[in-house]
Design a protein around this motif. Structure first.
Motif, PDB file in Angstrom:
ATOM      1  N   ALA A 108       1.053  -1.094   0.113  1.00 55.47           N
ATOM      2  CA  ALA A 108      -0.124  -0.219   0.100  1.00 55.47           C
ATOM      3  C   ALA A 108       0.881   1.317  -0.122  1.00 55.47           C
ATOM      4  N   ARG A 109       1.966   1.190   0.825  1.00 60.63           N
ATOM      5  CA  ARG A 109       2.967   2.234   0.830  1.00 60.63           C
ATOM      6  C   ARG A 109       3.549   2.523  -0.580  1.00 60.63           C
ATOM      7  N   VAL A 110       3.829   1.508  -1.289  1.00 60.47           N
ATOM      8  CA  VAL A 110       4.397   1.643  -2.517  1.00 60.47           C
ATOM      9  C   VAL A 110       3.473   2.421  -3.604  1.00 60.47           C
ATOM     10  N   GLY A 111       2.226   1.777  -3.548  1.00 63.73           N
ATOM     11  CA  GLY A 111       1.162   2.297  -4.416  1.00 63.73           C
ATOM     12  C   GLY A 111       1.015   3.569  -4.044  1.00 63.73           C
ATOM     13  N   MET A 112       0.868   4.027  -2.832  1.00 63.83           N
ATOM     14  CA  MET A 112       0.537   5.324  -2.384  1.00 63.83           C
ATOM     15  C   MET A 112       1.688   6.209  -2.911  1.00 63.83           C
ATOM     16  N   VAL A 113       2.925   5.728  -2.804  1.00 65.26           N
ATOM     17  CA  VAL A 113       3.947   6.921  -3.213  1.00 65.26           C
ATOM     18  C   VAL A 113       3.596   6.961  -4.859  1.00 65.26           C
ATOM     19  N   ARG A 114       3.660   5.905  -5.395  1.00 59.78           N
ATOM     20  CA  ARG A 114       3.452   5.905  -7.020  1.00 59.78           C
ATOM     21  C   ARG A 114       2.296   6.992  -7.498  1.00 59.78           C
ATOM     22  N   ALA A 115       1.206   6.676  -6.760  1.00 57.95           N
ATOM     23  CA  ALA A 115       0.115   7.363  -7.175  1.00 57.95           C
ATOM     24  C   ALA A 115      -0.004   8.852  -6.776  1.00 57.95           C
ATOM     25  N   PHE A 154     -11.097  10.125 -11.968  1.00 60.48           N
ATOM     26  CA  PHE A 154     -10.373  10.128 -10.720  1.00 60.48           C
ATOM     27  C   PHE A 154      -9.687   8.674 -10.666  1.00 60.48           C
ATOM     28  N   LYS A 155     -10.639   7.661 -10.757  1.00 59.10           N
ATOM     29  CA  LYS A 155     -10.157   6.226 -10.510  1.00 59.10           C
ATOM     30  C   LYS A 155      -9.394   5.774 -11.813  1.00 59.10           C
ATOM     31  N   ASP A 156      -9.784   5.884 -12.933  1.00 56.18           N
ATOM     32  CA  ASP A 156      -9.165   5.653 -14.157  1.00 56.18           C
ATOM     33  C   ASP A 156      -7.799   6.194 -13.992  1.00 56.18           C
ATOM     34  N   PHE A 157      -7.766   7.488 -13.448  1.00 54.47           N
ATOM     35  CA  PHE A 157      -6.399   8.315 -13.694  1.00 54.47           C
ATOM     36  C   PHE A 157      -5.350   7.663 -12.573  1.00 54.47           C
ATOM     37  N   ILE A 180     -14.902   8.089  -6.457  1.00 52.72           N
ATOM     38  CA  ILE A 180     -13.612   8.527  -7.220  1.00 52.72           C
ATOM     39  C   ILE A 180     -13.759   7.855  -8.740  1.00 52.72           C
ATOM     40  N   ASP A 181     -14.729   6.919  -8.798  1.00 60.52           N
ATOM     41  CA  ASP A 181     -15.124   6.599 -10.170  1.00 60.52           C
ATOM     42  C   ASP A 181     -16.047   7.483 -10.763  1.00 60.52           C
ATOM     43  N   GLN A 182     -16.744   8.490 -10.161  1.00 65.50           N
ATOM     44  CA  GLN A 182     -17.762   9.303 -10.792  1.00 65.50           C
ATOM     45  C   GLN A 182     -17.052  10.791 -11.113  1.00 65.50           C
ATOM     46  N   LEU A 183     -16.121  11.018 -10.117  1.00 66.69           N
ATOM     47  CA  LEU A 183     -15.628  12.457 -10.687  1.00 66.69           C
ATOM     48  C   LEU A 183     -14.651  12.489 -11.563  1.00 66.69           C
ATOM     49  N   SER A 184     -14.374  13.626 -12.019  1.00 67.59           N
ATOM     50  CA  SER A 184     -13.302  13.572 -13.094  1.00 67.59           C
ATOM     51  C   SER A 184     -11.950  13.833 -12.652  1.00 67.59           C
ATOM     52  N   ALA A 185     -11.188  13.249 -13.487  1.00 71.11           N
ATOM     53  CA  ALA A 185      -9.669  13.129 -12.953  1.00 71.11           C
ATOM     54  C   ALA A 185      -9.176  14.549 -12.656  1.00 71.11           C
ATOM     55  N   GLY A 186      -9.625  15.726 -13.556  1.00 72.81           N
ATOM     56  CA  GLY A 186      -9.173  16.868 -13.060  1.00 72.81           C
ATOM     57  C   GLY A 186      -9.728  17.511 -12.048  1.00 72.81           C
TER      58      GLY A 186
END
Ligand SMILES: Cc1cc2nc3c(=O)[nH]c(=O)nc-3n(C[C@H](O)[C@H](O)[C@H](O)COP(=O)(O)OP(=O)(O)OC[C@H]3O[C@@H](n4cnc5c(N)ncnc54)[C@H](O)[C@@H]3O)c2cc1C
Length: 462
Positions: A108-115, A154-157, A180-186
């Protein structure tokens, strides 16, 4: 005939009413109070709060309105970026360090840092996007903000993330009322920009509570404000508009040179029956997500560790943020006064789950979680009230940018205002209320000149 009828006594309608206060106006509000999604009540030095809590400062429409109405605001002291997760409460330090200070699996830590790195890069781009460019209008700036990364969610992003990493992202993004899957990435990136760049976004607190502003304007407008007056239909004529409404159950009608329609898009779509077809269609496409919020008054006498924090994100809880409303009082006092005012709120899917329950059950769920986040706080609670907001906030979904030009095109004598017309909540509501009022002034001036010269009235519908 009135100069202007204003429909809706939220902050957009009240801002319009304030600017038009020297005209012959009528403001119709369906509820028994003004303020709409702004609601606070005083309790001694504190205020309980259920709706909008932080406001725009600097060179904003909000600052203009506060200065003009003589209502004081103050920069929120302390951090907006606290975090309580997996049993740990972080109130200080850089947000980038959080993944290393919260207990969580390495994956989770690695995923968090990357994202997190991805989001940080986009926040830097967003900061450039929101800046007003030389020679451009506010409408052009707003369109650019809507169009920023508006083609995906945002989820896709951020992609698929381990559970704890996604949980850490959620509270910031879902404050929009969207998941997060409803909101736009921006828009998701915009939320991080708001929280990380405290000072650049919404970071002012209204002294005495936000309702100080709405109630002050209503008091100044006096009997021009009609409560319990529900508008059912607005019909445009050649040089006026007719508003049909029910006041305390009695059917009434008011005719005005123009109407400022400052209700949520869902209502505006329903009542403004002869707006241009494409405008009505665009109104029907605005999507709102729900909120549930609660205000708690406590009576502790000692200093609390969270006294200096304003906002604490709370992943994996029934609410996603705790707001220390009394921090504005404690942050500037010499001696700790007894008590605090705490607000919690649950957006999107968290709200949908809670809305299934009655208020007592929600209160119990909230108090259990509050005690885990701020240990010992629940036993000091002396007052707790829940507020349901089925249409909490309009959010920017992928493709929302494509509606903006249609929604902001001005035709006819019904002028739209409200937070759904932009991306900055109360600031958008105030700015669109003021600009609708400006447009109304301009129409009234033209009508008067036309009448003076004996010309036919301007048919704005054609
Ligand atoms: C829990 C919560 C937290 C928030 N936090 C923040 C924040 O920190 N900062 C921020 O900037 N924003 C925040 N917001 C959003 C902010 O409150 C809104 O963006 C803003 O108040 C919207 O103002 P408005 O005038 O556009 O709409 P509203 O406040 O919804 O006003 C519309 C009014 O129209 C009335 N109305 C509806 N139908 C009719 C009818 N048929 N006839 C007559 N009247 C009618 C309604 O009763 C209402 O009073 C928050 C909102 C919530 C719920």
């Amino acid at each position: 005939m009135k100069d202007v009828v204003i429909v809706g006594g939220g902050i957009a309608g009240l801002a319009a009413g304030w600017r038009l206060r020297h005209r012959d106006t009528l403001l119709l509000e369906s509820e028994g109070r003004v303020g709409g999604r702004i609601r606070s009540e005083r309790r001694g030095p504190y205020w309980l709060n259920w709706g909008g809590h932080v406001y725009a400062g600097g060179n904003s429409a909000t600052s203009w309105l506060l200065n003009n109405t003589g209502v004081d605001s103050i920069a929120v002291p302390g951090s907006l970026a606290g975090l309580s997760m997996n049993g740990k409460l972080l109130l200080k330090g850089r947000v980038e360090s959080y993944p290393f200070r919260i207990p969580m699996p390495m994956s989770a830590r690695v995923g968090m840092v990357r994202a997190g790195a991805k989001v940080a890069l986009s926040v830097a781009r967003y900061a450039r996007i929101v800046q007003r460019r030389r020679g451009e209008t506010e409408a052009q700036r707003q369109q650019r903000v809507y169009d920023f990364m508006n083609d995906r969610s945002f989820k896709d992003f951020i992609g698929d993330l381990p559970e704890d990493a996604e949980a850490l992202f959620k509270p910031t993004v879902t404050r929009s009322a969207a998941d997060i899957d409803q909101l736009s990435a921006g828009a998701g990136v915009g939320y991080f920009s708001l929280v990380w760049n405290i000072g650049a976004g919404l970071s002012e607190s209204i002294l005495g509570g936000p309702s100080t502003l709405t109630e002050s304007i209503a008091a100044a407008l006096s009997d021009r404000v009609r409560l319990n007056a529900t508008v059912d239909e607005i019909v445009q004529k050649k040089d006026s508009a007719v508003v049909r409404y029910r006041e305390d159950g009695v059917e009434k009608e008011a005719e005005a040179r123009c109407v400022v329609l400052a209700t949520p898009a869902t209502v505006s779509h329903r009542v403004a029956v002869d707006l241009d077809r494409d405008v009505r269609e665009a109104l029907s496409k605005i999507v709102y997500g729900p909120y549930v919020s609660a205000a708690f008054l406590t009576n502790e006498t000692e200093r609390q560790v969270w006294d200096d924090a304003y906002g604490i994100a709370t992943p994996k809880r029934s609410f996603n943020v705790v707001l220390n409303m009394s921090n504005v009082v404690h942050g500037y006092e010499r001696e700790r006064r007894p008590g605090s005012s705490i607000m919690t709120f649950s957006p999107g899917s968290l709200a949908r789950e809670l809305l299934e329950h009655d208020d007592d059950k929600i209160r119990r769920i909230y108090l259990d979680d509050l005690d885990q986040v701020l240990p010992g706080s629940a036993e000091n609670v002396v007052e707790a009230e829940i507020q349901r907001w089925p249409t909490g906030a309009p959010y920017c979904f992928p493709g929302r940018g494509g509606l903006q030009q249609t929604l902001t095109r001005r035709t006819g004598r019904v002028l739209l205002a409200g937070d759904y017309l932009g991306t900055l909540y109360t600031e958008t509501a105030i700015q669109t209320g003021l600009s609708a009022a400006q447009e109304a002034q301009s129409l009234l001036a033209t009508d008067r000149q036309t009448a003076r010269h004996g010309l036919a009235p301007v048919d704005l519908a054609s």
